[in-house]
Design an enzyme around this catalytic site. Structure first.
Site, short mmCIF file in Angstrom:
data_model
loop_
_atom_site.label_atom_id
_atom_site.label_comp_id
_atom_site.label_asym_id
_atom_site.label_seq_id
_atom_site.Cartn_x
_atom_site.Cartn_y
_atom_site.Cartn_z
N ASP A 11 0.87 -1.18 0.00
CA ASP A 11 0.00 0.00 0.00
C ASP A 11 0.91 1.23 0.00
O ASP A 11 2.14 1.12 -0.21
CB ASP A 11 -1.01 -0.05 1.16
CG ASP A 11 -0.38 0.21 2.52
OD1 ASP A 11 0.86 0.35 2.60
OD2 ASP A 11 -1.13 0.28 3.51
N HIS A 12 0.33 2.39 0.27
CA HIS A 12 1.11 3.63 0.22
C HIS A 12 2.19 3.68 1.30
O HIS A 12 3.15 4.43 1.19
CB HIS A 12 0.18 4.83 0.34
CG HIS A 12 -0.74 4.75 1.51
ND1 HIS A 12 -1.81 3.84 1.55
CD2 HIS A 12 -0.76 5.39 2.71
CE1 HIS A 12 -2.44 3.97 2.72
NE2 HIS A 12 -1.83 4.89 3.43
N CYS A 68 3.18 -2.98 3.97
CA CYS A 68 2.32 -1.84 4.33
C CYS A 68 3.09 -1.05 5.39
O CYS A 68 4.30 -1.21 5.52
CB CYS A 68 0.95 -2.30 4.81
SG CYS A 68 0.92 -3.33 6.29
N GLY A 69 2.41 -0.21 6.14
CA GLY A 69 3.12 0.60 7.12
C GLY A 69 3.77 -0.26 8.20
O GLY A 69 4.94 -0.07 8.55
N THR A 70 3.00 -1.21 8.72
CA THR A 70 3.50 -2.06 9.81
C THR A 70 3.78 -3.50 9.39
O THR A 70 4.45 -4.23 10.11
CB THR A 70 2.46 -2.14 10.94
OG1 THR A 70 1.25 -2.69 10.37
CG2 THR A 70 2.18 -0.77 11.53
N HIS A 101 10.08 -23.47 9.73
CA HIS A 101 9.15 -24.17 10.63
C HIS A 101 7.68 -23.99 10.25
O HIS A 101 6.88 -24.89 10.52
CB HIS A 101 9.36 -23.68 12.08
CG HIS A 101 10.62 -24.21 12.68
ND1 HIS A 101 10.95 -24.01 14.00
CD2 HIS A 101 11.65 -24.92 12.14
CE1 HIS A 101 12.13 -24.61 14.25
NE2 HIS A 101 12.57 -25.14 13.14
N ARG A 112 7.22 1.32 7.61
CA ARG A 112 7.48 2.34 8.64
C ARG A 112 8.18 1.73 9.85
O ARG A 112 8.33 2.41 10.87
CB ARG A 112 6.15 2.98 9.05
CG ARG A 112 5.48 3.74 7.90
CD ARG A 112 4.07 4.18 8.24
NE ARG A 112 3.45 4.80 7.07
CZ ARG A 112 2.13 4.87 6.87
NH1 ARG A 112 1.30 4.37 7.77
NH2 ARG A 112 1.65 5.44 5.79
N ARG A 135 8.54 -32.88 11.66
CA ARG A 135 7.52 -32.60 12.68
C ARG A 135 6.78 -31.30 12.39
O ARG A 135 5.64 -31.12 12.83
CB ARG A 135 8.16 -32.55 14.07
CG ARG A 135 9.08 -31.37 14.29
CD ARG A 135 9.85 -31.50 15.62
NE ARG A 135 10.63 -30.32 15.93
CZ ARG A 135 11.82 -30.03 15.41
NH1 ARG A 135 12.34 -30.82 14.51
NH2 ARG A 135 12.47 -28.94 15.78
N HIS A 136 7.41 -30.43 11.63
CA HIS A 136 6.76 -29.14 11.32
C HIS A 136 5.63 -29.30 10.31
O HIS A 136 4.69 -28.52 10.29
CB HIS A 136 7.80 -28.14 10.82
CG HIS A 136 8.88 -27.91 11.83
ND1 HIS A 136 8.65 -27.32 13.04
CD2 HIS A 136 10.19 -28.27 11.82
CE1 HIS A 136 9.76 -27.28 13.74
NE2 HIS A 136 10.71 -27.86 13.03
C1 RB5 Z 1 -1.93 2.92 6.37
O1 RB5 Z 1 -1.90 4.17 6.95
C2 RB5 Z 1 -1.57 1.86 7.38
O2 RB5 Z 1 -2.63 1.67 8.25
C3 RB5 Z 1 -1.21 0.57 6.69
O3 RB5 Z 1 -0.13 0.79 5.85
C4 RB5 Z 1 -0.79 -0.59 7.57
O4 RB5 Z 1 0.20 -0.20 8.45
C5 RB5 Z 1 -1.85 -1.33 8.24
O5 RB5 Z 1 -1.60 -2.31 8.95
#
Ligand code: RB5
Length: 149
Positions: A11-12, A68-70, A101, A112, A135-136
């Site tokens: 995503d952005h 994505c961001g996270t 595993h 980010r 086993r996995h």
């Molecule tokens: C977008 O602002 C953010 O929410 C997305 O990139 C992501 O981090 C969601 O989990």
């Protein structure tokens, strides 16, 4: 050897990382299928995660990388698709062991959370590490069985 197609998407919050990952994998000789996005305009991450996850589940692509961001939103969305095991990772040990595993087939990264250099290293570990089986396999099969409940 058959060329392994790696799917990438973002995503952005992950555009810079996705573009760097794509270039890196192509430079390494992988075929890359890009599920977008291609610009910084805000987009809803499940809209990118879903088609990529379906392509990995259908084995059209061997592995996927979503940014994505996270990394968390992408992993939550991708894991709703049957046959997908998406892992959000931000360090090397997890990126390696989720292949060894968990037989993870999608790596989710946070644009980010980690820098581009770390992201490239985690991608290399992810695409280069085989599933250990043994086993996995039983444990992965138990995860798959949950999809039928
Ligand atoms: C977008 O602002 C953010 O929410 C997305 O990139 C992501 O981090 C969601 O989990």
């Amino acid at each position: 050897m058959e060329k392994r197609i790696i799917a990438v998407g973002c995503d952005h919050g992950g555009l810079e990382h996705k573009e760097a990952i794509k270039a890196h994998l192509i430079q390494r000789g992988f075929e890359v299928k890009d599920f977008g996005v291609h610009e910084n305009t805000p987009v809803d991450y499940p809209a990118v995660a879903a088609p990529l996850a379906k392509a990995v589940a259908a084995r059209e692509c061997a592995l996927g990388i979503l940014v994505c961001g996270t990394g968390i939103g992408m992993s939550l969305a991708a894991n709703k698709v049957g046959g997908v095991r998406a892992a959000a990772c931000s360090e090397h040990f997890s990126a390696k062991y989720t292949r060894l595993h968990n037989d993870a087939n999608i790596l989710c990264l946070g644009g980010r959370v980690i820098g581009v250099g770390t992201a490239l290293e985690l991608c290399d570990l992810f695409v280069d590490t085989p599933f250990e089986g043994g086993r996995h396999q039983r444990r992965v099969d138990m995860i798959t069985a949950l999809e039928r409940e």
